[in-house]
Motif scaffolding. Structure first.
Motif, mmCIF file in Angstrom:
data_model
loop_
_atom_site.group_PDB
_atom_site.id
_atom_site.type_symbol
_atom_site.label_atom_id
_atom_site.label_comp_id
_atom_site.label_asym_id
_atom_site.label_seq_id
_atom_site.Cartn_x
_atom_site.Cartn_y
_atom_site.Cartn_z
ATOM 1 N N VAL A 17 0.856 -1.181 0.000
ATOM 2 C CA VAL A 17 0.000 0.000 0.000
ATOM 3 C C VAL A 17 0.891 1.229 0.000
ATOM 4 N N GLN A 18 0.715 2.040 -0.966
ATOM 5 C CA GLN A 18 1.477 3.276 -1.039
ATOM 6 C C GLN A 18 0.535 4.396 -0.643
ATOM 7 N N THR A 19 0.715 4.896 0.530
ATOM 8 C CA THR A 19 -0.167 5.960 0.976
ATOM 9 C C THR A 19 0.608 6.924 1.851
ATOM 10 N N THR A 20 0.139 8.151 1.882
ATOM 11 C CA THR A 20 0.815 9.151 2.699
ATOM 12 C C THR A 20 0.163 9.261 4.074
ATOM 13 N N LEU B 67 -9.404 -6.346 4.873
ATOM 14 C CA LEU B 67 -9.182 -7.049 3.615
ATOM 15 C C LEU B 67 -8.452 -8.360 3.872
ATOM 16 N N ASN B 68 -9.060 -9.443 3.406
ATOM 17 C CA ASN B 68 -8.431 -10.757 3.491
ATOM 18 C C ASN B 68 -7.744 -10.986 2.157
ATOM 19 N N ASN B 69 -6.425 -10.861 2.126
ATOM 20 C CA ASN B 69 -5.639 -11.025 0.906
ATOM 21 C C ASN B 69 -6.207 -10.180 -0.238
ATOM 22 N N GLY B 70 -6.550 -8.945 0.058
ATOM 23 C CA GLY B 70 -6.979 -8.016 -0.985
ATOM 24 C C GLY B 70 -8.471 -7.962 -1.238
ATOM 25 N N ILE B 71 -9.247 -8.874 -0.625
ATOM 26 C CA ILE B 71 -10.699 -8.869 -0.821
ATOM 27 C C ILE B 71 -11.353 -8.316 0.441
ATOM 28 N N ARG B 72 -12.237 -7.330 0.276
ATOM 29 C CA ARG B 72 -12.887 -6.759 1.463
ATOM 30 C C ARG B 72 -13.787 -7.808 2.107
ATOM 31 N N LEU B 73 -13.535 -8.055 3.367
ATOM 32 C CA LEU B 73 -14.241 -9.097 4.099
ATOM 33 C C LEU B 73 -15.678 -8.645 4.346
ATOM 34 N N GLU B 74 -16.634 -9.447 3.861
ATOM 35 C CA GLU B 74 -18.039 -9.081 4.021
ATOM 36 C C GLU B 74 -18.766 -10.156 4.821
ATOM 37 N N LEU C 84 -5.293 -4.648 6.573
ATOM 38 C CA LEU C 84 -4.962 -5.595 5.517
ATOM 39 C C LEU C 84 -4.319 -6.828 6.131
ATOM 40 N N VAL C 85 -4.948 -7.958 5.919
ATOM 41 C CA VAL C 85 -4.416 -9.214 6.434
ATOM 42 C C VAL C 85 -3.835 -9.952 5.236
ATOM 43 N N ASN C 86 -2.505 -10.047 5.201
ATOM 44 C CA ASN C 86 -1.861 -10.564 4.002
ATOM 45 C C ASN C 86 -1.061 -11.830 4.249
ATOM 46 N N ALA D 229 -1.993 -14.940 7.977
ATOM 47 C CA ALA D 229 -1.207 -13.748 7.649
ATOM 48 C C ALA D 229 0.233 -13.893 8.093
ATOM 49 N N ASP D 230 1.158 -13.361 7.320
ATOM 50 C CA ASP D 230 2.505 -13.185 7.849
ATOM 51 C C ASP D 230 2.747 -11.704 8.074
ATOM 52 N N GLU D 231 1.753 -10.902 7.693
ATOM 53 C CA GLU D 231 1.852 -9.466 7.926
ATOM 54 C C GLU D 231 0.444 -8.883 8.029
#
Lengths: 199, 749
Positions: free
Chosen positions: B102-105, B159-166, B207-209, B183-185
């Motif tokens: 994620v690139q965010t300020t 987000l579970n690996n990029g998918i919003r958890l619903e 984010l759970v990745n 997740a490892d991160e």
């Protein structure tokens, strides 16, 4: 790599399947099976040797909509006579689902118990004893005595049905156990009937 | 005056194609013959440089070397390097896995490595308490939801690996349906990220990745075995990560975990029926080539959670009795049995992801997610009904993301995208209870564009998004079919920047708008909330919440010290909350409190501070703290369940041998939580007093050839202190968990 060229086709077919399954069902009205809509107390006067005398009468509490935002329940007044003894039977029904809940309480006698509290018992205006035919302490049938000198002509009787309580909790054998909540469980019914005492 | 050689060159090393951080890349300064290696986040620092012009070489296996001239003068010395992959036909080249960073300020904090190791065995919510500014909103000791800057449930996104958890995340007692072992991160974004992720990301994103899939022949097994004395908890997890030797670029991963626990013990008593069982599985396979990447992922989550028996009350008088008692009436023994009331939840999540490099600067991404959530809640009921759930919901969710990333040298990068969510919620008939929420179909479409400008010490970004949502709900109210069709639309936008003030100081600032349409429970709830002795009433005429959040961060990093300060303000108009009306409703079952959903303007602000300091090579200390203030500015009073002021601080001492000091480490920490003095006008019980807890931990890493064995021993609540946490909904009924001793074994081979 030929397979990969077909990849978009596979992707879109999976997508189409996913979206097709994704429509909510039509709602189905539910009968509120848990709700209690009517509680009837039936009184049969007893003589000194415990035989029935006179005709039985009853008082009813009803809430036809159950627990919904709506009207408050209507509770009839119980009228008893000074110095008399009655056999009181409680019947509990769910008129929405057409169920006899009295049966269910009997079947789970080890998990249910009525307690009788409020001014009528605290002031010894009324006395009550469990009298269930099975000998268990349930309270569907009780013997209710009216004081011969009540000192008042009206009082209140609060009937509480507890569910999933510890029936062997110290004090729980007393039908007037004032701190019934300490035996655990939760309340299924909590109705306060006005009581009028006639001469 | 002679030159002072205390200048620093710092920066970040990223993959050109996806902006993913590169760990272990070499940065070498030819003239001085000094260098550095980038860390997990791609960051590197080269110190003690004199002013002048240098040639910097950046190298990483399988990527083209970058040689660049850097002019070091006064102070501005931050540089981002983007490494381009060498083409595959060069032979023994490493193709890297894809996990987009994620690139965010805005303020971002990640848990990984040692911190993840310490968090193993905890729920997602509990693990994230390690991040300053994140707390939990919990229901007993087994159900916890993460709270970011005072926001939770539908105001944050996971987000579970990029998918919003619903799932059914609106419910206070509905914990996120995710296995933290996959997740490892875990990354927490504390800003309003609606533009990137869609409505509901107003309070932040988690984010759970899982680890990136390997692309070369490799094999890695990771086994965790954990046990805890409190609740007799046992937890096992195993994962296998493999790369194919035959097909270059093919990698896969399988992972599973099982967890079982019994009744939780407060210092003086067991909490009856607080056991839980959880069984999870996830697997993924991916293929990467020079231009194309494809990944398939599936995760399954299954949990059964017992709810404290005494917390389930029949009416208001029951509720008042137990609150007055201050502890459960039931004197329970230890047991693993899970009785009613309980929750049973399963969650399936499947994802297909693909990207294609149109050319070195443009990348097309496609992602599809399918989710099925089934939630069953059982109450203590009579007869046959006891075996039937009182709440039985089935939620299907489809999500589609299509976006185009670009990287235009030297300064510009960004993304344009399209995002669709479709949802169908059905009450499974046969519960014998009028459903709390209606059946509904939801559609949300969004389009967005984001762009980032990078030059030297400065990063600037901005983005814009438009969303359109429809909700069609249907249900029976007293045998009459009632239907509602609702429509919402909104624009959201953000601007942000990062500036490297000096070699040690970096400043970030992000201003973002966000919105959240009212959720179905807020619109349509009508009836008894079983067990809570409350009647809740929704309002179908409610409008969307709109917010503007400004997050500022200041980071200081030197050899010995690391300090991060985050300050934010968040103005939310039409904030939706559940308000006690003060009225009661009477039925044959007794009396109930009536709550209604209302909207008011809210103002949140607060600070998070985290820092660490190394006294010597062996001794170090850390501190984390957060302060949140939230006010209903319309009624000039406070909202319920806002976290009170808290801090966590501790000392570590490393006992390892000289060459590997940190392989053996002991940590003593202290958690201080203040009483919440800013209480709402109405609460069932006053806020519990503040408390102090002490924890002690020991961690040892043993290297066995190429394998690693990690041992962790932790004692939480060392002195078995009795306390109640304001953010735990069960504080009305019971004290929190007492002393807990955990043993954590991990073997990697």
């Amino acid at each position: 790599m030929k397979n990969l060229q077909k990849l978009p086709i596979y992707l879109f077919s999976i997508l189409a399947m996913g979206f097709a399954s994704c429509e909510s069902d039509d709602p189905v009205p539910e009968n509120d099976a848990e709700v209690i809509t009517d509680v009837t107390l039936t009184f049969q006067e007893l003589d000194a040797s415990g035989n029935a005398v006179g005709t039985p009468f009853s008082a009813k509490a009803s809430d036809p909509e159950g627990i919904e935002i709506g009207a408050t329940p209507t509770i009839e007044t119980v009228t008893v006579k000074k110095g008399k003894t009655y056999r009181m039977n409680i019947t509990v029904t769910n008129s929405i689902a057409g169920e006899d809940i009295t049966e269910e309480i009997l079947e789970e006698a080890d998990e249910h118990q009525f307690f009788f509290v409020g001014g009528a018992f605290a002031g010894n205006i009324l006395t009550i004893a469990y009298d269930d035919p099975s000998g268990e302490l349930i309270g569907l049938q009780t013997e209710l005595g009216v004081s011969s000198s009540p000192g008042t002509n009206n009082t209140q009787m609060q009937i509480v049905l507890r569910h999933a309580l510890d029936k062997s909790y110290p004090g729980a054998t007393n039908p007037n156990f004032p701190t019934y909540e300490q035996a655990g469980g939760e309340t299924d019914l909590d109705i306060t009937f006005p009581v009028v005492i006639e001469n | 005056m002679s030159q002072t050689c205390d200048l620093v060159l710092r920066g970040k090393i990223l993959h050109l194609e996806n902006d993913e951080a590169i760990e272990a890349a070499y940065v070498w300064i030819l003239e001085t013959r000094t260098g550095a290696v980038s860390d997990q986040n791609g960051n590197f620092v080269v110190r003690d440089l004199c002013p002048g012009t240098y040639t910097v070489s950046v190298k990483f296996l399988g990527h083209k070397e970058i040689r660049q001239t850097v002019n070091l003068s006064g102070n501005s010395t931050a540089q981002t390097f983007r490494l381009e992959e060498e083409s595959l036909d060069l032979g023994s080249v490493e193709v890297h896995g894809h996990r987009d960073a994620v690139q965010t300020t805005t303020a971002v904090t990640s848990l990984y490595g040692d911190q993840m190791l310490q968090a193993r065995g905890e729920s997602l919510g509990e693990s994230l308490k390690r991040v300053a500014g994140v707390t939990t909103f919990s229901t007993g000791n087994t159900i916890s939801k993460p709270v970011i800057h005072g926001m939770h449930s539908n105001r944050i996104m996971i987000l579970n690996n990029g998918i919003r958890l619903e799932g059914q995340q609106w419910g206070a007692e509905h914990a996120p349906e995710i296995d933290p072992f996959l997740a490892d991160e875990i990354t927490v974004i504390k800003g309003a990220e609606t533009v990137r992720f869609g409505p509901e990301a107003m309070g932040g994103v988690i984010l759970v990745n899982p680890p990136a899939l390997p692309t070369t022949k490799t094999s890695q097994t990771d086994i965790h075995l954990l046990g805890a004395t409190n609740g007799g908890m046992g937890n096992l997890s195993a994962s296998y990560l493999g790369g194919s030797g035959k097909i270059k670029g093919l990698g896969y991963r399988v992972q599973g975990s099982a967890k079982r626990a019994g009744n939780v013990k407060s210092p003086d008593y067991y909490q009856d029926n607080t056991g839980m069982a959880e069984y999870n599985f996830s697997g993924s396979a991916g293929y990467s080539s020079e231009k194309l990447g494809v990944e398939a992922y599936y995760s399954y989550f299954n949990t059964e959670i017992g709810i404290l028996t005494d917390a389930h009350t029949g009416n208001l008088s029951d509720l008042e009795d137990i609150i007055e008692n201050g502890r459960p009436f039931t004197d329970a023994d230890f047991s693993y049995e899970i009785k009613n009331p309980k929750q049973q939840v399963t969650h399936h999540l499947a994802k297909l992801k693909s990207h294609y490099h149109l050319n070195p600067n443009w990348k097309l991404n496609f992602q599809y997610g399918f989710q099925l959530n089934n939630r069953q809640e059982y109450d203590k009921r009579r007869g046959d009904l006891n075996a039937k759930p009182s709440l039985d919901l089935e939620l299907f969710t489809n999500t589609v993301d299509l976006f185009l990333d670009h990287n235009l040298k030297p300064n510009w990068s960004g993304s344009f995208g399209l995002n669709v969510i479709q949802q169908a919620n059905s009450n499974v008939p046969g519960t014998g209870v009028t459903p709390l929420i209606p059946n509904y179909d939801l559609f949300n479409g969004g389009i967005y564009a984001m762009e980032k400008y990078l030059k030297g010490p400065l990063e600037l970004e901005a983005g814009l998004r438009y969303d359109y949502r429809t909700v069609e709900a249907a249900r029976y109210v007293e045998e009459e079919l009632q239907q509602s069709n609702l429509e919402y639309q909104n624009f959201s936008a953000f601007v942000g920047g990062l500036y490297q003030l000096s070699p040690y100081f970096a400043f970030t600032s992000n201003l973002g708008t966000a919105w959240r349409p009212p959720n179905v429970n807020e619109l349509f709830s009508q009836g008894l909330h079983h067990g809570a002795a409350a009647v809740e009433i929704g309002d179908p005429t409610m409008v969307s919440e709109k917010s503007i959040k400004w997050v500022n961060g200041l980071e200081y990093e030197s050899d010995k010290a690391l300090v991060e300060l985050t300050a934010y303000v968040n103005q939310i108009n039409n904030y939706i909350y559940l308000n006690p009306t003060g009225e009661t409703y009477v039925s044959l079952r007794g009396t109930f409190n009536v709550y209604e959903y209302l909207q008011a303007d809210a103002f949140f602000y607060g600070f998070d501070l985290s820092g660490s300091y190394n006294f010597t090579d062996r001794a170090s200390a850390y501190l984390k703290g957060s302060i949140i203030r939230a006010k209903n500015t319309d009624a000039d009073n406070y909202f319920p369940f806002i976290p009170s002021d808290r801090m966590d601080w501790g000392f570590s001492y490393a006992l390892g041998k000289k060459e590997n000091i940190n392989s053996d480490k002991i940590t003593i920490s202290n958690v201080l939580v203040a009483q919440q003095t800013r209480e709402p006008d109405f609460d069932l019980a006053p806020a519990p007093p503040g408390y102090a807890l002490f924890n002690i931990g020991y961690q040892k890493k043993i290297q066995l050839a190429k394998n690693q064995f990690n041992i962790g021993l932790q004692v939480n609540n060392l002195f078995d202190t009795e306390y109640k946490e304001y953010m735990n909904r069960f504080r009305y009924f019971t004290a929190d968990m007492g002393r807990n001793i955990l043993l954590k074994l991990n073997y990697q081979f």
